[in-house]
Design an enzyme around this catalytic site. Structure first.
Site, mmCIF file in Angstrom:
data_model
loop_
_atom_site.group_PDB
_atom_site.id
_atom_site.type_symbol
_atom_site.label_atom_id
_atom_site.label_comp_id
_atom_site.label_asym_id
_atom_site.label_seq_id
_atom_site.Cartn_x
_atom_site.Cartn_y
_atom_site.Cartn_z
ATOM 1 N N ASP A 1 -14.565 -16.423 7.385
ATOM 2 C CA ASP A 1 -13.154 -16.063 7.218
ATOM 3 C C ASP A 1 -12.621 -15.672 8.594
ATOM 4 O O ASP A 1 -12.857 -14.556 9.057
ATOM 5 C CB ASP A 1 -13.059 -14.905 6.206
ATOM 6 C CG ASP A 1 -11.642 -14.362 6.062
ATOM 7 O OD1 ASP A 1 -10.760 -14.756 6.839
ATOM 8 O OD2 ASP A 1 -11.431 -13.518 5.162
ATOM 9 N N TYR B 1 0.828 -1.211 0.000
ATOM 10 C CA TYR B 1 0.000 0.000 0.000
ATOM 11 C C TYR B 1 0.864 1.264 0.000
ATOM 12 O O TYR B 1 0.621 2.197 0.770
ATOM 13 C CB TYR B 1 -0.941 0.009 1.208
ATOM 14 C CG TYR B 1 -1.694 -1.287 1.390
ATOM 15 C CD1 TYR B 1 -2.647 -1.689 0.462
ATOM 16 C CD2 TYR B 1 -1.452 -2.106 2.479
ATOM 17 C CE1 TYR B 1 -3.330 -2.891 0.608
ATOM 18 C CE2 TYR B 1 -2.134 -3.308 2.640
ATOM 19 C CZ TYR B 1 -3.072 -3.683 1.687
ATOM 20 O OH TYR B 1 -3.734 -4.871 1.844
ATOM 21 N N TYR C 1 -13.340 -7.372 4.669
ATOM 22 C CA TYR C 1 -12.070 -7.472 3.952
ATOM 23 C C TYR C 1 -11.675 -8.944 3.903
ATOM 24 O O TYR C 1 -11.687 -9.630 4.925
ATOM 25 C CB TYR C 1 -10.958 -6.673 4.658
ATOM 26 C CG TYR C 1 -9.624 -6.886 3.999
ATOM 27 C CD1 TYR C 1 -9.251 -6.156 2.875
ATOM 28 C CD2 TYR C 1 -8.739 -7.857 4.467
ATOM 29 C CE1 TYR C 1 -8.041 -6.386 2.238
ATOM 30 C CE2 TYR C 1 -7.521 -8.093 3.843
ATOM 31 C CZ TYR C 1 -7.182 -7.353 2.725
ATOM 32 O OH TYR C 1 -5.986 -7.592 2.096
ATOM 33 N N LYS D 1 -2.779 -16.501 9.054
ATOM 34 C CA LYS D 1 -2.053 -15.607 9.964
ATOM 35 C C LYS D 1 -1.385 -16.323 11.137
ATOM 36 O O LYS D 1 -0.259 -16.796 11.008
ATOM 37 C CB LYS D 1 -2.994 -14.498 10.436
ATOM 38 C CG LYS D 1 -3.334 -13.499 9.314
ATOM 39 C CD LYS D 1 -3.847 -12.195 9.863
ATOM 40 C CE LYS D 1 -4.334 -11.246 8.792
ATOM 41 N NZ LYS D 1 -3.303 -10.364 8.255
HETATM 42 N N1 PMP Z 1 -9.034 -12.328 5.342
HETATM 43 C C1 PMP Z 1 -8.919 -11.549 6.415
HETATM 44 C C2 PMP Z 1 -10.061 -11.469 7.385
HETATM 45 C C3 PMP Z 1 -7.737 -10.836 6.647
HETATM 46 O O1 PMP Z 1 -7.636 -10.029 7.715
HETATM 47 C C4 PMP Z 1 -6.668 -10.963 5.723
HETATM 48 C C5 PMP Z 1 -5.353 -10.213 5.904
HETATM 49 N N2 PMP Z 1 -5.375 -9.047 6.600
HETATM 50 C C6 PMP Z 1 -6.839 -11.795 4.615
HETATM 51 C C7 PMP Z 1 -8.036 -12.468 4.457
HETATM 52 C C8 PMP Z 1 -5.753 -11.956 3.595
HETATM 53 O O2 PMP Z 1 -4.699 -12.717 4.106
HETATM 54 P P1 PMP Z 1 -3.259 -12.647 3.434
HETATM 55 O O3 PMP Z 1 -2.750 -11.263 3.638
HETATM 56 O O4 PMP Z 1 -2.477 -13.703 4.158
HETATM 57 O O5 PMP Z 1 -3.427 -12.977 1.985
#
Ligand code: PMP
Length: 437
Positions: free
Chosen positions: A246, A18, A146, A275
């Site tokens: 998610d 970003y 997101y 994560k």
């Molecule tokens: N889903 C959620 C809820 C997230 O917070 C994130 C990353 N911030 C992602 C998907 C994407 O994961 P990555 O950056 O490992 O691709």
């Protein structure tokens, strides 16, 4: 290369997240890290108040995880997962099945959170097609959400965000209103109308519903009422849609319970995790589903699930994952998150009185200050250096999501830094490009 030369080369040739590729904001040179601390070449220590984008749950360079990676690297660092399997993948999968809700017992190992979301959506579409619903190939997502930066995942994220920038490229999905009732608010059925109306109007076009359960993280930084999840489960069952949770950000005790969705007492058909899975040591995510979905896909044409990353099931990442799960099993992480929550609630509540603070929100090991106007980046950088605390505010949000092992005195230090950020003069008005983390 001197430190200055490293930084100059970085600035000239390396792209950062970003950031402008030609005129990026300054970055710190990280030399090493351990526990809650990131150390710069001159010995400056920064407490990582954001767990390096929320993954370093056990702290940085945890000896148990580092040793597991070393051990694994002596025998099998990588082998293609097409045609091979290996013990680290099998052991990790056994552990994941044991710690995810009953019935979720079929696992796709993905290489990042975004990929696990792509995989989840492809699973849903293949499942619907295989079970006689080829027209169900769009998704229902929530405003304020997101799900990642790859094109498919970005298309599921808040439409006010990067959608405008990539209009024409990204597929169009259905977006329901952002869940309006806070996690501790009073439930009101009318709040669910937006989701229900969309599903009833477009049942034959929707393969699945996706959300970040309870905690909308990288976009809205908002905690919402678990009853939304219960209603989503009912609606999906009623209309034959799959439900995708998610938990990439909210999983592994970040909001208190191991999975945020267990607050609602319902389970998804597909769960995305990532994560903290490796405790922030190697990139790995997983898409976990039910045998109903797996058998559904297998019963269609071509019968195979059509996704296969080169580094799928990488043994080093799996070994890191197993070691991370060892640590989660060895002590009470829910208790750790609750301890941090109590401290954040007490420490951040008074900041609500500041002129530039619009709202303070805390749940588990997440503390959020919603600012009226973000301060200038150079002022934030001064606070970071003065307090020795690494913060990365975005948009109008300043927040902490510290490693879950952060001791009370360090949490206090983080609160002090957030206090200082909340007292900074507001910067120029926000650009309206809706960028997020
Ligand atoms: N889903 C959620 C809820 C997230 O917070 C994130 C990353 N911030 C992602 C998907 C994407 O994961 P990555 O950056 O490992 O691709």
């Amino acid at each position: 290369m001197t430190d200055a030369e490293v930084l100059a080369f970085d600035r000239a040739h390396l792209w950062h997240p970003y950031a402008s590729p030609v005129n990026p904001p300054p970055v710190f040179l990280a030399e090493r890290s351990a526990g809650t601390q990131i150390v710069l070449p001159d010995g400056t220590e920064l407490t990582d108040a954001v767990s390096s984008w929320w993954c370093a749950a056990h702290g940085h360079n945890h000896p148990h995880i580092v040793e597991a990676i070393h051990r694994q690297s002596r025998t099998l660092s990588h082998v293609m997962f097409g045609g091979f399997t290996h013990r680290p993948a099998v052991e990790l999968t056994q552990r994941l099945i044991a710690m995810t809700p009953e019935g979720l017992d079929s696992v796709f190992l993905a290489d990042s959170g975004s990929i696990s979301v792509e995989v989840a959506t492809k699973m849903a579409v293949q499942y619907q097609r295989a079970t006689g619903h080829p027209g169900r190939c769009r998704m229902l997502a929530l405003r304020g959400g997101y799900h990642g930066d790859t094109v498919g995942a970005m298309a599921l994220s808040d439409p006010e965000g990067m959608h405008t920038l990539f209009a024409g490229l990204i597929p169009h999905h259905f977006f329901a209103d952002q869940p309006s009732i806070a996690v501790d608010g009073t439930w009101n059925e009318a709040a669910f109308d937006s989701i229900r109306t969309l599903v009833e109007a477009h049942t034959d076009e929707i393969a699945a519903m996706i959300c970040e359960p309870v905690f909308q993280a990288a976009n809205a930084m908002w905690f919402y009422h678990p009853m939304f999840l219960r209603r989503m489960r009912e609606l999906c069952d009623e209309h034959g849609l799959l439900l995708i949770f998610d938990e990439i950000a909210s999983g592994f005790y970040r909001t208190g319970p191991r999975w945020a969705h267990t607050r609602a007492g319902v389970a998804p058909d597909i769960l995305c995790i990532g994560k903290a899975l490796t405790g922030g040591h190697l990139t790995l995510a997983a898409t976990v589903t039910t045998s109903r979905v797996a058998h559904g896909i297998a019963g269609g044409t071509p019968g195979a699930f059509m996704h296969g990353p080169t580094y799928m099931g990488n043994p080093l990442a799996c070994a890191a994952g197993i070691a991370s799960l060892d640590l989660f099993a060895a002590s009470d992480y829910e208790e750790k998150a609750r301890g941090i929550e109590t401290q954040l609630r007490a420490g951040l509540a008074p900041l609500a009185a500041r002129e530039n603070v619009a709202a303070v929100r805390v749940l588990g090991a997440v503390g959020i200050l919603e600012l009226r106007r973000p301060p200038r980046a150079e002022d934030v950088r001064a606070v970071i250096l003065e307090h020795g605390v690494w913060l990365r505010p975005f948009s109008n949000i300043a927040y902490t999501m510290p490693p879950l092992i952060t001791p009370p005195e360090t949490v206090q230090k983080i609160i002090g830094a957030l206090d200082a950020v909340s007292a900074l003069p507001p910067g120029p008005p926000l650009p309206t490009d809706g960028f997020h983390e």
